[in-house]
Design a protein around this motif. Structure first.
Motif, short mmCIF file in Angstrom:
data_model
loop_
_atom_site.label_atom_id
_atom_site.label_comp_id
_atom_site.label_asym_id
_atom_site.label_seq_id
_atom_site.Cartn_x
_atom_site.Cartn_y
_atom_site.Cartn_z
N GLN A 1 0.83 -1.22 0.00
CA GLN A 1 0.00 0.00 0.00
C GLN A 1 0.86 1.27 0.00
O GLN A 1 0.57 2.24 0.70
CB GLN A 1 -0.95 0.00 1.20
CG GLN A 1 -1.98 -1.11 1.15
CD GLN A 1 -2.99 -1.03 2.27
OE1 GLN A 1 -2.71 -0.47 3.33
NE2 GLN A 1 -4.17 -1.58 2.05
N ILE A 2 1.92 1.21 -0.82
CA ILE A 2 2.80 2.39 -0.96
C ILE A 2 2.25 3.22 -2.11
O ILE A 2 2.64 3.10 -3.27
CB ILE A 2 4.25 1.96 -1.23
CG1 ILE A 2 4.76 1.08 -0.08
CG2 ILE A 2 5.15 3.18 -1.40
CD1 ILE A 2 6.15 0.53 -0.28
N ASP B 1 10.09 10.85 -1.17
CA ASP B 1 8.89 10.02 -1.35
C ASP B 1 8.54 9.24 -0.08
O ASP B 1 7.36 9.08 0.27
CB ASP B 1 9.09 9.04 -2.51
CG ASP B 1 8.98 9.73 -3.86
OD1 ASP B 1 8.33 10.77 -3.94
OD2 ASP B 1 9.56 9.22 -4.83
N TYR B 2 9.56 8.76 0.60
CA TYR B 2 9.34 7.98 1.83
C TYR B 2 8.63 8.82 2.88
O TYR B 2 7.68 8.36 3.54
CB TYR B 2 10.68 7.48 2.38
CG TYR B 2 10.53 6.62 3.61
CD1 TYR B 2 10.26 5.26 3.50
CD2 TYR B 2 10.68 7.17 4.89
CE1 TYR B 2 10.12 4.46 4.63
CE2 TYR B 2 10.54 6.39 6.03
CZ TYR B 2 10.26 5.04 5.89
OH TYR B 2 10.11 4.26 7.01
N ILE B 3 9.05 10.07 3.03
CA ILE B 3 8.42 10.96 4.02
C ILE B 3 6.98 11.26 3.62
O ILE B 3 6.08 11.29 4.46
CB ILE B 3 9.24 12.27 4.14
CG1 ILE B 3 10.61 11.97 4.76
CG2 ILE B 3 8.50 13.30 4.99
CD1 ILE B 3 11.57 13.13 4.73
N LYS C 1 3.29 10.11 5.84
CA LYS C 1 2.07 10.88 5.57
C LYS C 1 2.28 12.38 5.71
O LYS C 1 1.39 13.11 6.14
CB LYS C 1 0.93 10.43 6.51
CG LYS C 1 0.65 8.93 6.49
CD LYS C 1 0.28 8.46 5.09
CE LYS C 1 0.01 6.95 5.07
NZ LYS C 1 -0.30 6.44 3.71
N ASN C 2 3.47 12.83 5.32
CA ASN C 2 3.78 14.27 5.35
C ASN C 2 3.85 14.74 3.90
O ASN C 2 4.82 14.45 3.19
CB ASN C 2 5.11 14.51 6.06
CG ASN C 2 5.47 16.00 6.16
OD1 ASN C 2 4.84 16.84 5.52
ND2 ASN C 2 6.47 16.30 6.96
N VAL D 1 1.62 3.31 -12.30
CA VAL D 1 2.61 3.67 -11.29
C VAL D 1 3.11 5.08 -11.57
O VAL D 1 3.16 5.51 -12.73
CB VAL D 1 3.79 2.67 -11.29
CG1 VAL D 1 4.58 2.74 -12.60
CG2 VAL D 1 4.72 2.89 -10.10
N PHE D 2 3.43 5.81 -10.52
CA PHE D 2 4.03 7.14 -10.64
C PHE D 2 5.51 7.03 -10.31
O PHE D 2 5.89 6.26 -9.42
CB PHE D 2 3.37 8.14 -9.70
CG PHE D 2 1.89 8.32 -9.93
CD1 PHE D 2 1.41 8.66 -11.19
CD2 PHE D 2 0.98 8.14 -8.91
CE1 PHE D 2 0.06 8.82 -11.42
CE2 PHE D 2 -0.38 8.32 -9.12
CZ PHE D 2 -0.84 8.65 -10.38
N MET D 3 6.35 7.81 -10.99
CA MET D 3 7.78 7.75 -10.70
C MET D 3 8.14 8.42 -9.39
O MET D 3 9.14 8.09 -8.76
CB MET D 3 8.60 8.34 -11.85
CG MET D 3 8.45 9.85 -12.03
SD MET D 3 9.67 10.51 -13.22
CE MET D 3 9.19 9.71 -14.74
N GLY D 4 7.34 9.40 -8.94
CA GLY D 4 7.64 10.12 -7.72
C GLY D 4 8.91 10.93 -7.84
O GLY D 4 9.54 10.99 -8.91
#
Length: 422
Positions: A53-54, A118-120, A125-126, A303-306
């Motif tokens: 669920q990323i 992307d991780y943050i 959820k920021n 998918v998005f590259m972010g």
């Protein structure tokens, strides 16, 4: 790695081992391998992202004017691009080549920064992600690494163009016989085609050469930051950034090939850069990875590259252009990135100007400018004045993307023409 294996096998006269000595052969293998990795690995990676669920919150069918639901689409797809670049380069490239080393560092360095962002956003959820100052520090750090490496490495050299006048014949352009450290770069539309940063710093007298390298490092930092942020802004529609960057990559690959070939460089009166043929291998992996990524990122995106992808591909384009001494062609070649960035700057400054006067005003309906074309009048703030409201009717996202690709192809053609228009 495979390059060194086949180099060893060639000593024993193994049939076909010598093919790895040809840049064109390795380049073709690289683009095929990158394409296969991105399409095969991409499918499995997307399934993994969905399972974890990323995903990044995107507009849903109630907001999108065409009713396309993009909630639940995985982000961090840039990992697919990075993996598809690194594996072919590690397998087929010369890993002792200074230019290949710098491109691999660039890919990993900006990939880490983008991944952290992307991780943050996704896991913490920021929505603001990594703070802007940390991104800038990372981009400045990369610019310093690239600029100083070109200054300090004995293998980062060029052969300057020289004009020889033969009595009774036309002036002939040849290359100097010796490799030299130089702060020269290519400047479009001028006869001699080269600009030396040291000449700009001529007021420093005997220290002008050192000052020229300092200026070159600052230019490197600026170009890396500008192009990586421009690519990041361009990544707002399905397939937009990947398609534009692949087109740009093809042109950079052409320049790298010409600059690494002594006879072609002499014919075209461009500087010869020994060892830069490895950049052709890298850019083939880059283009192959992006085309393979489009398999899943084209409208409607799976998918998005972010920022993992967009910051990385922008930085790759910037550093690559610097290594082949074509950074001054970026405003033309990456014109779409430039316009996207300028639209945001103009929007912000115009809004601030109105705010000081106590009025709400904007230039475009939305920015970056590609969003302007898919925004309906009904979505606009009724209390705000908009300088540009056309087109009145919204344009479908896929059509906007393809039109931006066409513009980039046109800019790419103009960039290539600069080789002869002087």
């Amino acid at each position: 790695m495979l390059y060194y294996l086949f180099e060893w096998l060639q000593k024993y006269d193994i049939p076909g081992a010598g093919l790895f000595n040809y840049t064109s052969f390795r380049a073709i293998l690289t683009i095929i391998l990158a394409l296969l990795i991105s399409t095969i690995f991409g499918d499995k990676f997307i399934d993994r992202l969905k399972a974890k669920q990323i995903t990044e919150t995107q507009r849903d069918a109630s907001i999108d004017p065409f009713g396309v639901n993009k909630i639940g689409v995985p982000s961090m797809g840039g990992v697919i691009i990075i993996t598809s670049i690194l594996i072919p380069c590690l397998l087929l490239g010369k890993l002792t080549n200074i230019y290949m080393i710098l491109m691999l560092i660039t890919t990993v360095w900006l990939g880490v920064i983008g991944f952290a962002d992307d991780y943050i956003k996704v896991m913490k959820k920021n929505k603001d992600g990594l703070k802007g100052r940390y991104k800038i520090v990372g981009q400045v750090g990369l610019g310093l690494i690239v600029g100083l490496s070109l200054y300090l490495s004995p293998n980062a050299v060029i052969r300057e163009n020289m004009e020889v006048k033969i009595p009774g014949q036309e002036i002939e352009v040849i290359h100097a016989k010796k490799n030299t450290k130089s702060t020269q770069t290519t400047i479009p539309f001028f006869k001699n085609n080269n600009l030396d940063y040291a000449d700009i710093m001529s007021f420093m007298g005997e220290h002008k050469q050192a000052a020229g390298w300092v200026l070159f490092v600052f230019v490197t930092i600026f170009v890396v930051a500008a192009v990586s942020n421009g690519a990041n802004l361009n990544d707002g529609m399905d397939g937009m950034a990947a398609g534009n960057s692949a087109i740009i990559g093809v042109v950079l690959g052409i320049f790298a090939y010409l600059g690494s070939h002594a006879e072609l460089a002499q014919y075209l009166n461009i500087m010869f850069i020994p060892g830069s043929e490895e950049l052709v291998i890298f850019i083939c992996a880059f283009v192959g990875a992006l085309i393979g990524f489009l398999w899943y990122n084209a409208y409607p995106a799976q998918v998005f590259m972010g920022d993992t992808g967009s910051l990385t591909i922008g930085g790759i384009i910037a550093v690559f252009a610097i290594l082949i001494r074509k950074e001054l062609l970026i405003p033309i070649l990456c014109g779409v990135f430039l316009v996207e960035t300028l639209s945001v700057i103009l929007q912000v400054q115009y809004y601030k100007r109105g705010k000081r006067k106590g009025i709400k005003q904007r230039v475009f309906k939305r920015t970056p400018i590609h969003d302007h074309f898919r925004t309906t009048l009904a979505q606009l703030d009724a209390n705000c004045t908009y300088l540009i409201t056309k087109p009145k009717k919204i344009i479908h996202e896929s059509k906007i993307t393809i039109r931006f690709w066409i513009i980039t192809i046109l800019l790419a053609a103009i960039t290539i023409i600069t080789l002869k228009i002087r």
